[in-house]
Scaffold this active site. Structure first.
Site, PDB file in Angstrom:
ATOM      1  N   ASP A   8       0.852  -1.186   0.000  1.00 21.30           N
ATOM      2  CA  ASP A   8       0.000   0.000   0.000  1.00 21.30           C
ATOM      3  C   ASP A   8       0.887   1.234   0.000  1.00 21.30           C
ATOM      4  OD1 ASP A   8      -2.917   1.044   0.454  1.00 21.30           O
ATOM      5  OD2 ASP A   8      -1.628   2.261   1.747  1.00 21.30           O
ATOM      6  N   GLU A  10       0.860   5.501   0.311  1.00 16.26           N
ATOM      7  CA  GLU A  10       0.202   6.796   0.499  1.00 16.26           C
ATOM      8  C   GLU A  10       0.927   7.780  -0.410  1.00 16.26           C
ATOM      9  OE1 GLU A  10      -2.532   6.874   2.024  1.00 16.26           O
ATOM     10  OE2 GLU A  10      -2.327   4.905   2.973  1.00 16.26           O
ATOM     11  N   HIS A 148      -5.782   4.644   6.032  1.00 19.17           N
ATOM     12  CA  HIS A 148      -5.046   5.632   5.229  1.00 19.17           C
ATOM     13  C   HIS A 148      -3.629   5.884   5.744  1.00 19.17           C
ATOM     14  CE1 HIS A 148      -8.798   6.175   3.186  1.00 19.17           C
ATOM     15  NE2 HIS A 148      -9.385   6.620   4.285  1.00 19.17           N
ATOM     16  N   ASP A 153      -2.806  -0.114   6.383  1.00 20.34           N
ATOM     17  CA  ASP A 153      -3.564  -0.552   5.204  1.00 20.34           C
ATOM     18  C   ASP A 153      -2.979  -1.839   4.617  1.00 20.34           C
ATOM     19  OD1 ASP A 153      -5.262   1.563   5.436  1.00 20.34           O
ATOM     20  OD2 ASP A 153      -4.548   2.655   3.686  1.00 20.34           O
TER      21      ASP A 153
END
Length: 982
Positions: A8, A10, A148, A153
């Protein structure tokens, strides 16, 4: 495929090729279904992080200032990717950032397998309400404490992926193989994962290699009972494998259970006391149960009405516990008299709640046994024969979305016991596909169908016929009235909950609906192209015909293939003509987001006569096409045993011809034939590129349609709701239902106020200085509403629901609030903006802090948010039906002809009942507290405003300038909080 890396990222935005960068990496490696390593780091992106990204992720510029750069991190991260399958939730997003990052640093792009857990979840969790990671984690009890944030995540996605792998490995081989065939053309590598799981299953069969099954191969199923092949070990215990499909095995039902048990003779009062006395059975089995005087009064009144053969209307305020109040006397009456009682609700959600929550509690509590069942309209159930046939159709040319829907349903069959479409979470393509595979009367083979013993619809009917208590919805109840009581088992007692909706449901179901989408979908189903069921029927006929018959079949299918393209073009032309006509005249009249235009057949005259001419031409060409379809059907060989394939296709083509005839009748009804007893209108979705037109016709008089078949012919009908009265009078509902036409002794009423202390639990604020729409500019009014909503949200720190009467107002207020609150950390959830799924929005509202929910009519009732999550409720406008809504307009005209005031007789009572429902969203429990703010000055400025206030519970009502009232919200809520804490 047993080594994975779950990733994941960001990022600063959504577009890596336009400068957006990674700011955090989270990764988890999985080997042989075991988490082996985790990796997490912040990354300095070399650019400012946008405020909304900081708000979403909690990652600030300061946090990444000293973090390593992408150049420094990639050498550490790349070895984890080596030889692994890339897994992510919405994998295309993370993969594009990975590839761009690799290219920017001079590395080769990732070329391994890629799996998306969103896609995999849609296949393997077809009954899931949402596929957002947070909600999946909640439902599956996967730890996810920092949404998030990349590390949280990634770990949550890894937990989800392991859960999905476990489901895959438990699925029967035939299901894995079916899924493989459906996903072969997918861009992701899901087919590789399915092939890997399939080979594991093959290798797990003891002695498989030595036995060397004849004709063995990677796509050959091991067993299904129709062919007599072996089943995988233990699969026969879990699945019902038949005709290359695996169904969830349902428990065998004893035939002896069909006999009704002995009647109960215990007196009503004795049963009630056993059930609801302090520390009695129901208190132990229904969490939060409290004995309530109003509930007992309602129970007794309902049982007396059933015994005396009278109808009863009960308004029971919030907190009365009306579900139990009508279920208990209904069960007892059914058991004492050996006859079923029908319970009807407005929504399928309440139908499910009664069956899965209240009924089990009563089953555990009552001193005798009873049977309860649910039944829905036939179109809610899957037809296994049609589904099997649709899977055999060629997949070439099918959209990925349609193949996804088919795959979802293949997996769903291993999970469902009911075959009820309400369980499925399908995309838009699924709604159309369902029309192709749903159960219906026209194409049913009954006992000749090989799936008959497994048919979901007939099993539901059988259970319904055995039930003491049958829970249905209003739509099915009305359909039963129209079908002269041939759908539901014979009954003499009906309990109608949410009865204030019955007129609207009857208006819809006793009316007619049609759309250009239906027309084009039907035409596409009749497309005689290669691989279609019509072409396959012709091919089967050809094989079963004589030489002469074969020539006729070939000639007929040739005529159909030649006629189809111009027919569809003409239908498309008709659609475009109607759409343009409606678009030129339509205006928004409801919260559907559609533009509406009322019309009469005479509207299509003069320069618009072309619409009727084109409609006649379409009907003529459809008539010729139907004649050729009939010619094909007449070629069906008679007097000999037909193959299942031929008889199945014959049934489907016969059903198509009947649907074809029904559509011809609809075109004639809506475009060519005047109907004085109906009001007709069109709706279009002007904000979407699809030029669809929806036709509606509603009967003007519902009371006469309900009075005889529902009330005059039934021993006792109980109507209950939290909102049946206007200023404590039942007159409006009695008139709308036709109950005012019955003898007085046949109809009783009972008004039970809520047990809540509204004067202590609720504050009602009514600003006296807001602009009146109509007297001041619309922009001035809109600005005042936006400011009122913003002030409320700030005072309540979020925790606010705002109710609207139109989508256009909702969108404008949403945008205005977004501009003012954008930097303050509030989350705005707009119905139709952030999601169309009410359940999803409510769950997000309850879960997230500082959240505001903006909703239209579906949020005015049926939304239950107890506790502090909902502390303020804003009603923007009094919920009057728009005066130009076709049904209201036509009924108002009829009332005026009869010398009645349409506003006082119809518009005002409807609005008061809806207003009561909306206000009822706030106080749902005896410990709830909160404030209602009404931003419509008409409630104090107009003479009729008193009707709204007098119909409400006794709130603490305060009026005055908004600048003064808004200052009362925060102290009131804080005072309630301290009171609750103490």
């Amino acid at each position: 495929m047993n080594r994975f890396i779950v990733v994941d990222f960001e990022t600063t935005g959504s577009h890596p090729r336009h400068g957006d960068s990674i700011i955090q990496i989270g990764a988890v490696t999985i080997d042989d279904s075991i988490v082996t390593e985790s990796f997490s780091t912040l990354i300095n992106p070399g650019q400012a992080i946008p405020p909304f990204i900081q708000q979403l992720t909690g990652i600030s510029d300061e946090m990444v200032a000293d973090a390593p750069t992408l150049e420094e991190i990639l050498p550490r991260f790349l070895p984890m990717l080596e030889g692994r399958t890339f897994v992510a939730h919405n994998a295309s997003f993370d993969l594009q950032f990975l590839q761009e990052a690799l290219l920017s640093q001079g590395y080769y792009t990732f070329d391994g397998y890629v799996l998306d857990t969103v896609e995999l979840s849609r296949f393997l969790l077809p009954m899931q309400g949402s596929y957002r990671l947070g909600e999946l984690a909640d439902d599956l009890q996967i730890e996810h404490d920092r949404p998030h944030q990349a590390d949280s995540d990634a770990m949550a996605t890894a937990g989800l992926f392991l859960h999905l792998l476990d489901i895959l490995e438990q699925l029967p081989l035939v299901t894995i193989q079916r899924l493989q065939m459906l996903v072969a053309s997918f861009r992701s590598d899901l087919s590789e994962l399915l092939r890997y799981v399939e080979m594991k299953k093959w290798s797990s069969v003891e002695g498989f290699a030595e036995e060397g099954l004849e004709g063995g191969g990677e796509n050959q199923p091991l067993d299904e009972s129709a062919t007599g092949r072996r089943q995988m070990p233990a699969e026969s215990d879990k699945w019902d494998i038949y005709r290359q499909l695996a169904l969830r095995k349902r428990p065998e039902r004893l035939r002896a259970s069909l006999k009704r048990e002995e009647r109960v003779t215990t007196p009503f009062d004795e049963v009630v006391e056993q059930m609801i006395a302090e520390k009695a059975a129901i208190a132990q089995n229904l969490p939060g149960y409290q004995r309530r005087e109003a509930q007992e009064s309602m129970m007794r009144a309902i049982f007396e009405a059933m015994e005396s053969g009278s109808h009863l209307l009960v308004e029971a305020g919030t907190g009365t516990g009306k579900s139990l109040a009508y279920l208990l006397p209904s069960i007892l009456w059914a058991k004492q008299h050996g006859e079923p009682v029908i319970i009807s609700t407005n929504t399928i959600q309440l139908q499910e709640q009664l069956f899965h929550k209240e009924i089990p509690a009563l089953t555990q509590s009552l001193p005798f046994s009873f049977r309860a069942s649910t039944l829905k309209g036939r179109g809610n159930y899957l037809c296994l024969r049609k589904f099997e046939q649709s899977l055999d159709e060629a997949t070439e040319g099918s959209s990925q979305e349609l193949l996804m829907v088919k795959g979802q349903m293949v997996a769903w069959l291993t999970q469902t016991e009911t075959g009820d479409v309400e369980e499925l979470s399908m995309p838009a393509a699924g709604q159309q596909y369902w029309q192709q595979v749903k159960s219906d009367t026209e194409s049913c083979l009954h006992r000749k169908c090989p799936w008959f013993s497994r048919c979901y619809y007939f099993q539901a009917r059988e259970k319904a016929n055995e039930a003491d208590l049958l829970i249905v919805n209003h739509a099915l109840l009305v359909s039963d009235l129209q079908a002269e009581h041939r759908i539901l088992p014979a009954h003499d007692i009906v309990v109608i909950d949410e009865a204030h909706h019955l007129e609207d449901v009857a208006t819809h179901h006793m009316g007619k609906q049609f759309s250009t989408t239906q027309l084009l979908f039907l035409l596409d189903r009749a497309n005689p192209s290669e691989g279609s069921f019509l072409k396959r029927f012709a091919e089967e006929l050809y094989d079963h015909s004589s030489d002469e018959g074969r020539d006729e079949v070939r000639a007929t299918i040739g005529k159909l293939q030649k006629a189809f393209p111009p027919l569809r073009d003409k239908a498309l032309q008709l659609t475009q003509l109607i759409y343009q006509w409606a678009a030129d005249r339509g205006e928004e009249t409801s919260d559907t987001g559609r533009d509406t235009v009322r019309y009469r057949i005479s509207s299509f005259s003069g320069k618009h006569e072309r619409i009727r001419k084109t409609a006649r031409r379409v009907m003529e060409e459809m008539g010729v096409f139907a004649g050729d379809l009939d010619a094909l059907l007449r070629r069906m060989p008679a007097g000999e045993q037909q193959s299942f394939e031929l008889s199945s296709l014959f049934t489907d083509v016969s059903g198509l011809v009947k649907e074809w005839q029904a559509v011809l009748e609809m075109i004639h009804f809506f475009l060519l034939e005047a109907q004085d007893e109906y009001v007709s209108w069109m709706e279009i979705e002007s904000r979407t590129p699809k030029k669809q037109v929806f036709f509606y016709a509603a009967p003007l008089d519902i009371a006469s349609n309900l009075e005889e078949p529902l009330f005059a012919e039934r021993r006792s009908v109980i109507l209950t709701s939290a909102t049946l009265t206007v200023k404590d009078s039942f007159s409006y509902i009695l008139e709308r239902m036709g109950l005012d036409q019955l003898p007085e002794h046949r109809v009783r009423t009972l008004l039970l106020p809520s047990p809540f202390s509204y004067e202590k639990q609720g504050l009602l604020l009514i600003p006296s200085d807001l602009p009146l729409l109509g007297k001041e500019s619309e922009q001035h009014y809109l600005e005042a509403v936006i400011q009122g909503c913003v002030d409320t949200v700030r005072a309540a720190n979020g925790r606010t629901m705002i109710l609207f009467t139109s989508y256009s107002m909702l969108r404008q207020v949403y945008q205005g609030m977004k501009e003012q609150l954008g930097e303050e950390g509030y989350t705005l959830l707009g119905h139709g903006i952030d999601s169309n799924n009410r359940t999803k929005l409510v769950r997000l509202f309850q879960r997230e802090a500082k959240t505001v929910l903006l909703g239209t009519s579906s949020f005015w009732e049926g939304v239950d948010i107890p506790g502090e999550a909902l502390s303020c409720l804003v009603i923007v406008r009094l919920p009057f039906t728009p005066p130009n809504h076709p049904v209201y307009q036509a009924r108002a005209e009829r009332l005026k002809e009869r010398g009645k005031n349409a506003f006082m007789s119809l518009a005002l009572p409807q609005a008061v009942i809806q207003f009561k429902q909306g206000v009822g969203r706030l106080i749902r429990h005896h410990e709830d507290r909160g404030a209602v703010i009404v931003l419509d000055a008409r409630i104090v400025e107009s003479r009729y405003g008193r009707s709204f206030l007098k119909s409400l519970p006794p709130f603490d009502v305060r009026t005055g300038p908004w600048t003064s009232l808004r200052e009362e919200i925060r102290p009131y809520l804080e005072g309630m909080q301290s009171l609750s804490d103490s």
